[in-house]
Scaffold this active site. Structure first.
Site, PDB file in Angstrom:
ATOM      1  N   PRO A   1      13.121  17.240  24.403  1.00  0.00           N
ATOM      2  CA  PRO A   1      13.268  18.684  24.189  1.00  0.00           C
ATOM      3  C   PRO A   1      14.428  19.241  25.014  1.00  0.00           C
ATOM      4  O   PRO A   1      14.560  18.944  26.202  1.00  0.00           O
ATOM      5  CB  PRO A   1      11.923  19.246  24.663  1.00  0.00           C
ATOM      6  CG  PRO A   1      10.960  18.107  24.504  1.00  0.00           C
ATOM      7  CD  PRO A   1      11.760  16.876  24.826  1.00  0.00           C
ATOM      8  N   GLU A   2      15.284  20.023  24.370  1.00  0.00           N
ATOM      9  CA  GLU A   2      16.421  20.633  25.050  1.00  0.00           C
ATOM     10  C   GLU A   2      16.141  22.122  25.219  1.00  0.00           C
ATOM     11  O   GLU A   2      15.024  22.587  24.969  1.00  0.00           O
ATOM     12  CB  GLU A   2      17.700  20.345  24.267  1.00  0.00           C
ATOM     13  CG  GLU A   2      17.970  18.839  24.152  1.00  0.00           C
ATOM     14  CD  GLU A   2      19.258  18.508  23.413  1.00  0.00           C
ATOM     15  OE1 GLU A   2      20.160  19.368  23.333  1.00  0.00           O
ATOM     16  OE2 GLU A   2      19.365  17.372  22.906  1.00  0.00           O
TER      17      GLU A   2
ATOM     18  N   LYS B   1      15.556  23.288  31.648  1.00  0.00           N
ATOM     19  CA  LYS B   1      14.521  22.753  30.767  1.00  0.00           C
ATOM     20  C   LYS B   1      13.140  22.801  31.409  1.00  0.00           C
ATOM     21  O   LYS B   1      12.207  22.137  30.943  1.00  0.00           O
ATOM     22  CB  LYS B   1      14.866  21.314  30.373  1.00  0.00           C
ATOM     23  CG  LYS B   1      16.186  21.183  29.612  1.00  0.00           C
ATOM     24  CD  LYS B   1      16.477  19.729  29.293  1.00  0.00           C
ATOM     25  CE  LYS B   1      17.858  19.568  28.661  1.00  0.00           C
ATOM     26  NZ  LYS B   1      18.166  18.152  28.372  1.00  0.00           N
TER      27      LYS B   1
ATOM     28  N   ARG C   1      24.229   7.428  25.504  1.00  0.00           N
ATOM     29  CA  ARG C   1      23.637   8.409  24.589  1.00  0.00           C
ATOM     30  C   ARG C   1      24.470   8.480  23.316  1.00  0.00           C
ATOM     31  O   ARG C   1      25.709   8.512  23.365  1.00  0.00           O
ATOM     32  CB  ARG C   1      23.568   9.796  25.236  1.00  0.00           C
ATOM     33  CG  ARG C   1      22.820   9.847  26.557  1.00  0.00           C
ATOM     34  CD  ARG C   1      21.340   9.534  26.405  1.00  0.00           C
ATOM     35  NE  ARG C   1      20.658  10.487  25.553  1.00  0.00           N
ATOM     36  CZ  ARG C   1      20.225  11.685  25.965  1.00  0.00           C
ATOM     37  NH1 ARG C   1      20.430  12.085  27.218  1.00  0.00           N
ATOM     38  NH2 ARG C   1      19.584  12.478  25.140  1.00  0.00           N
TER      39      ARG C   1
END
Length: 269
Positions: free
Chosen positions: A2-3, A57, A259
């Protein structure tokens, strides 16, 4: 993972059900998360929730004598339940509220966190964070100052929380596409105009995702248990080999710091 939009969506979803209500007790089924659930959370009883905030976050539940710091980790989500539904395998934490609601934390990979602190200032997970991307502090001038001498690719630099918080893998790829900037470009090579455009685009992409309830790729759900819908608007992320929605060129993929990065060879220079 989740960002920022997903965490902000969660905050907005749970806030109306928590603020003004009282935590009757916490039910911790498995406290072995990324860090052990703080002892103070186990002992919560008749504790009012004063506010639900977000920094980067992290979700921050303000209580009279301290704060609960929640991080969703790689696969965590929060839901508001109107009744005590049977817990499933990965439902690790419940906050049972005085208004009949239950805040349930689900985390298949157990890489999230539930921490307690007396004061937010100086807490190790919140120290040394850059500005919020939706704040006035984050703008083209700030971005240019931080990029001017940075001899690294712009994509991983955008994901560094010391530069700006909450711009993770999805939104870094999407923002660079919207700004027409190749992810391999050195940060120091960006012009004043490009920095100004990129800062504005990051804000726009994040705001649009928040409006759509975030991006559901696998585990993320909104506070009401519904998925986020921004995935339907993704221009490059996760679309390797598919045609660019602008020019038709197949979307390419590479890696930065292990990534995945997605981009259009034609639209991004």
């Amino acid at each position: 993972m989740p960002e920022l939009p997903e965490v902000e969506t969660s905050r907005r979803g749970i806030e109306p059900h928590l603020v003004g209500a009282t935590i009757l007790h916490a039910h911790i089924r498995n406290g072995r998360l990324r860090w052990p659930v703080s002892d103070e959370i186990y002992r919560l009883s008749d504790t009012p929730v004063l506010s639900v905030q977000r920094r980067a976050k992290y979700l921050l539940l303000e209580l009279p004598d301290g704060w609960i710091i929640i991080h969703l980790g790689m696969s965590g989500s929060l839901r508001i339940l109107s009744e005590a539904l049977p817990a499933e395998k990965h439902d690790h934490v419940d906050l049972v509220m005085s208004n009949g609601k239950i805040l349930r934390y689900t985390d298949p990979r157990r890489f999230g966190a539930w921490l307690w602190t007396k004061e937010l200032e100086g807490h190790n997970v919140l120290a040394h964070l850059g500005p919020e991307p939706l704040s006035d502090e984050f703008n083209g001038e700030y971005l240019q100052q931080k990029c001017a001498k940075k001899k690294t690719a712009i994509k991983p630099w955008l994901m560094d929380n010391k530069l700006v918080v909450g711009v993770g893998n999805i939104y870094a790829s999407e923002s660079l596409f919207a700004a027409g900037i190749h992810p391999d470009r050195l940060a120091s090579s960006l012009s004043t105009e490009e920095c100004d455009l990129l800062a504005r685009v990051i804000k726009a992409v994040l705001l649009r995702s928040i409006e759509q309830g975030g991006t559901t790729l696998k585990d993320f759900l909104q506070g009401d248990g519904k998925p986020g819908y921004f995935a339907q608007e993704l221009q490059v992320y996760g679309r390797k080999g598919e045609p660019c929605r602008v020019c038709g060129t197949p979307i390419a993929a590479t890696k930065h710091a292990q990534r995945a990065t997605f981009y259009c060879r034609h639209c991004q220079k």
